[in-house]
Design a protein around this motif. Structure first.
Motif, PDB file in Angstrom:
ATOM      1  N   PHE A   1     -38.971 -74.705  33.150  1.00  0.00           N
ATOM      2  CA  PHE A   1     -38.379 -73.479  32.611  1.00  0.00           C
ATOM      3  C   PHE A   1     -37.646 -72.727  33.705  1.00  0.00           C
ATOM      4  O   PHE A   1     -38.051 -72.734  34.871  1.00  0.00           O
ATOM      5  CB  PHE A   1     -39.463 -72.540  32.062  1.00  0.00           C
ATOM      6  N   LYS A   2     -36.567 -72.048  33.320  1.00  0.00           N
ATOM      7  CA  LYS A   2     -35.924 -71.070  34.195  1.00  0.00           C
ATOM      8  C   LYS A   2     -36.702 -69.774  34.008  1.00  0.00           C
ATOM      9  O   LYS A   2     -36.936 -69.351  32.867  1.00  0.00           O
ATOM     10  CB  LYS A   2     -34.464 -70.889  33.795  1.00  0.00           C
ATOM     11  N   VAL A   3     -37.136 -69.169  35.120  1.00  0.00           N
ATOM     12  CA  VAL A   3     -37.986 -67.981  35.028  1.00  0.00           C
ATOM     13  C   VAL A   3     -37.347 -66.806  35.750  1.00  0.00           C
ATOM     14  O   VAL A   3     -36.400 -66.962  36.533  1.00  0.00           O
ATOM     15  CB  VAL A   3     -39.406 -68.250  35.602  1.00  0.00           C
ATOM     16  N   HIS A   4     -37.879 -65.619  35.491  1.00  0.00           N
ATOM     17  CA  HIS A   4     -37.405 -64.385  36.122  1.00  0.00           C
ATOM     18  C   HIS A   4     -37.567 -64.480  37.637  1.00  0.00           C
ATOM     19  O   HIS A   4     -38.534 -65.057  38.123  1.00  0.00           O
ATOM     20  CB  HIS A   4     -38.208 -63.203  35.568  1.00  0.00           C
TER      21      HIS A   4
ATOM     22  N   LYS B   1     -34.689 -69.205  39.896  1.00  0.00           N
ATOM     23  CA  LYS B   1     -36.050 -69.688  40.105  1.00  0.00           C
ATOM     24  C   LYS B   1     -36.476 -70.512  38.906  1.00  0.00           C
ATOM     25  O   LYS B   1     -36.218 -70.134  37.764  1.00  0.00           O
ATOM     26  CB  LYS B   1     -36.990 -68.501  40.281  1.00  0.00           C
ATOM     27  N   LYS B   2     -37.106 -71.675  39.168  1.00  0.00           N
ATOM     28  CA  LYS B   2     -37.605 -72.488  38.069  1.00  0.00           C
ATOM     29  C   LYS B   2     -39.080 -72.773  38.267  1.00  0.00           C
ATOM     30  O   LYS B   2     -39.584 -72.786  39.386  1.00  0.00           O
ATOM     31  CB  LYS B   2     -36.804 -73.773  37.898  1.00  0.00           C
TER      32      LYS B   2
ATOM     33  N   GLU C   1     -40.028 -61.853  28.926  1.00  0.00           N
ATOM     34  CA  GLU C   1     -39.140 -61.614  30.054  1.00  0.00           C
ATOM     35  C   GLU C   1     -39.371 -62.616  31.179  1.00  0.00           C
ATOM     36  O   GLU C   1     -38.490 -62.843  31.990  1.00  0.00           O
ATOM     37  CB  GLU C   1     -39.346 -60.197  30.597  1.00  0.00           C
ATOM     38  N   VAL C   2     -40.552 -63.209  31.248  1.00  0.00           N
ATOM     39  CA  VAL C   2     -40.877 -64.152  32.320  1.00  0.00           C
ATOM     40  C   VAL C   2     -40.118 -65.461  32.124  1.00  0.00           C
ATOM     41  O   VAL C   2     -39.427 -65.936  33.023  1.00  0.00           O
ATOM     42  CB  VAL C   2     -42.398 -64.410  32.388  1.00  0.00           C
ATOM     43  N   LEU C   3     -40.227 -66.063  30.939  1.00  0.00           N
ATOM     44  CA  LEU C   3     -39.546 -67.328  30.653  1.00  0.00           C
ATOM     45  C   LEU C   3     -38.158 -67.022  30.100  1.00  0.00           C
ATOM     46  O   LEU C   3     -38.026 -66.398  29.057  1.00  0.00           O
ATOM     47  CB  LEU C   3     -40.334 -68.143  29.630  1.00  0.00           C
TER      48      LEU C   3
ATOM     49  N   THR D   1     -49.045 -66.873  38.336  1.00  0.00           N
ATOM     50  CA  THR D   1     -49.988 -66.348  37.358  1.00  0.00           C
ATOM     51  C   THR D   1     -49.263 -65.821  36.127  1.00  0.00           C
ATOM     52  O   THR D   1     -49.695 -66.059  34.997  1.00  0.00           O
ATOM     53  CB  THR D   1     -50.844 -65.232  37.984  1.00  0.00           C
ATOM     54  N   GLN D   2     -48.154 -65.123  36.334  1.00  0.00           N
ATOM     55  CA  GLN D   2     -47.389 -64.603  35.200  1.00  0.00           C
ATOM     56  C   GLN D   2     -46.795 -65.738  34.372  1.00  0.00           C
ATOM     57  O   GLN D   2     -46.770 -65.670  33.144  1.00  0.00           O
ATOM     58  CB  GLN D   2     -46.266 -63.689  35.689  1.00  0.00           C
ATOM     59  N   VAL D   3     -46.320 -66.801  35.037  1.00  0.00           N
ATOM     60  CA  VAL D   3     -45.755 -67.944  34.320  1.00  0.00           C
ATOM     61  C   VAL D   3     -46.845 -68.630  33.506  1.00  0.00           C
ATOM     62  O   VAL D   3     -46.652 -68.966  32.334  1.00  0.00           O
ATOM     63  CB  VAL D   3     -45.081 -68.928  35.298  1.00  0.00           C
ATOM     64  N   ARG D   4     -48.016 -68.822  34.101  1.00  0.00           N
ATOM     65  CA  ARG D   4     -49.144 -69.438  33.386  1.00  0.00           C
ATOM     66  C   ARG D   4     -49.509 -68.630  32.140  1.00  0.00           C
ATOM     67  O   ARG D   4     -49.651 -69.185  31.051  1.00  0.00           O
ATOM     68  CB  ARG D   4     -50.353 -69.538  34.304  1.00  0.00           C
TER      69      ARG D   4
END
Length: 98
Positions: free
Chosen positions: A29-32, A78-79, A7-9, A38-41
Motif C-alpha cells: 500500500f501507498k501510505v501517508h 512511503k509504502k 487517512e493512513v492507507l 503501528t498505525q498501518v497495522r
C-alpha cells in the motif's frame, strides 16, 4: 500524529512485483508520509477485518527528472508491505493475475 485509518492507507500499489508477493500473503500500500508501522497495522486490521503478522515500511526516494531544459523532481512517497496471518486474505486483490 493521530491519523484516521482512511487517512493512513492512500492506495494499493499496482505493479508486477507487488502482485507476485500476494502468493506469500504480502500486500503493498501507498501510505501517508507521517504514518508508522503501528498505525498501518491498525488501519489494515480495521478496514479489511484481517489479522496482520508483520509490517515493513519503505521510503521511496524522489527522482530527478528532465524534459528538455526544464529540470524537476518526482515526489518521494512511503509504502508499506503488510504480511497477513495464515488463512487471511484481502478480497480486492484476489481477482488480479500476474
Amino acid at each position: 500524529m493521530s491519523l484516521h485509518p482512511n487517512e493512513v492507507l492512500l492506495a494499493p500499489v499496482v505493479s508486477e512485483k507487488s502482485y507476485s508477493l500476494i502468493t506469500d500473503r504480502k500486500y503493498t500500500f501507498k501510505v501517508h508520509k507521517d504514518a508508522h508501522k503501528t498505525q498501518v497495522r491498525q488501519a489494515v486490521e480495521e478496514l479489511f477485518e484481517v489479522k496482520v503478522q508483520a509490517v515493513n515500511i519503505v521510503k521511496v526516494q524522489a527522482k530527478p527528472k528532465r524534459r528538455g531544459r526544464s529540470v524537476g523532481t518526482r515526489p518521494g512517497w512511503k509504502k508499506a508491505i503488510v504480511q497477513l496471518r495464515e488463512g487471511h486474505t484481502i478480497e480486492i486483490f484476489e481477482g488480479a493475475q500476474v
